[in-house]
Design an enzyme around this catalytic site. Structure first.
Site, short mmCIF file in Angstrom:
data_model
loop_
_atom_site.label_atom_id
_atom_site.label_comp_id
_atom_site.label_asym_id
_atom_site.label_seq_id
_atom_site.Cartn_x
_atom_site.Cartn_y
_atom_site.Cartn_z
N HIS A 131 -7.72 -38.06 -7.96
CA HIS A 131 -6.19 -38.67 -8.81
C HIS A 131 -5.47 -37.69 -7.55
CE1 HIS A 131 -7.90 -39.11 -12.61
NE2 HIS A 131 -8.09 -39.94 -12.10
N CYS A 174 -5.41 -34.06 -15.12
CA CYS A 174 -4.56 -33.91 -14.19
C CYS A 174 -3.49 -32.50 -14.77
CB CYS A 174 -3.89 -35.05 -13.07
SG CYS A 174 -4.50 -35.59 -12.48
N GLU A 176 -2.41 -36.84 -8.55
CA GLU A 176 -1.61 -34.69 -8.81
C GLU A 176 -2.76 -33.84 -7.45
OE1 GLU A 176 -0.24 -38.04 -12.36
OE2 GLU A 176 -1.96 -37.30 -11.10
N CYS A 202 -2.82 -37.54 -16.34
CA CYS A 202 -4.42 -37.41 -16.89
C CYS A 202 -4.37 -36.59 -17.83
CB CYS A 202 -5.28 -38.68 -16.17
SG CYS A 202 -5.82 -37.61 -15.75
#
Length: 159
Positions: A56, A89, A58, A86
């Protein structure tokens, strides 16, 4: 919003557009910046390109910043991201000690285009009771506790 936050968001959006248009990941970008405005890292979601569900934006930005700064502690840094993080993250953000996250889109915005972060947050809100997902292995618990005890007794660095 101040100019260094604007710059961090602009860079995150540009990086997300770049990888999204190459079908490497979703519309997610992130940057790690210092409180004075220095951009440390910019990254995007690369789940599809890397074949890695943890890639992801992040997470990628945090990993990159830690490599650049040669630390695992981002206490004095800000994460700027195109979307509400999410749970994975958010965990990485908390583990890295980032105290401020600036995000562009809301959780419902991601849900509106088909992402399912809300299912994970719902799982957490329900005290993670789904035993199909989390199963405690009682038989092996003592072996695992022995490992934990050894780590503690060796006075290893906590992070």
């Amino acid at each position: 919003m101040n100019s260094h936050i604007d710059k961090g968001m602009r860079l995150a959006i540009e990086k997300a557009e770049e990888t999204m248009n190459k079908d490497l990941g979703g519309p997610f970008g992130a940057s790690v910046i210092s409180k004075s405005g220095e951009v440390i890292s910019v990254s995007s979601n690369s789940v599809l390109g890397d074949h890695d569900p943890t890639a992801h934006a992040e997470i990628n930005a945090i990993r990159k910043a830690c490599q650049v700064l040669k630390t695992h502690d981002l206490t004095d840094y800000i994460l700027v991201t195109t979307s509400y993080p999410c749970p994975m993250c958010l965990g990485a953000i908390m583990w890295s000690n980032i105290k401020e996250v600036i995000y562009g889109c809301r959780l419902d915005d991601a849900k509106g285009i088909g992402f399912r972060d809300d299912l994970m947050y719902d799982f957490i809100k329900m005290d993670m009771k789904n035993k199909d997902i989390l199963v405690l292995e009682e038989v092996q618990r003592n072996s695992c506790l022995k490992l934990f005890k050894s780590y503690h007794e060796q006075n290893k660095t906590l992070y």
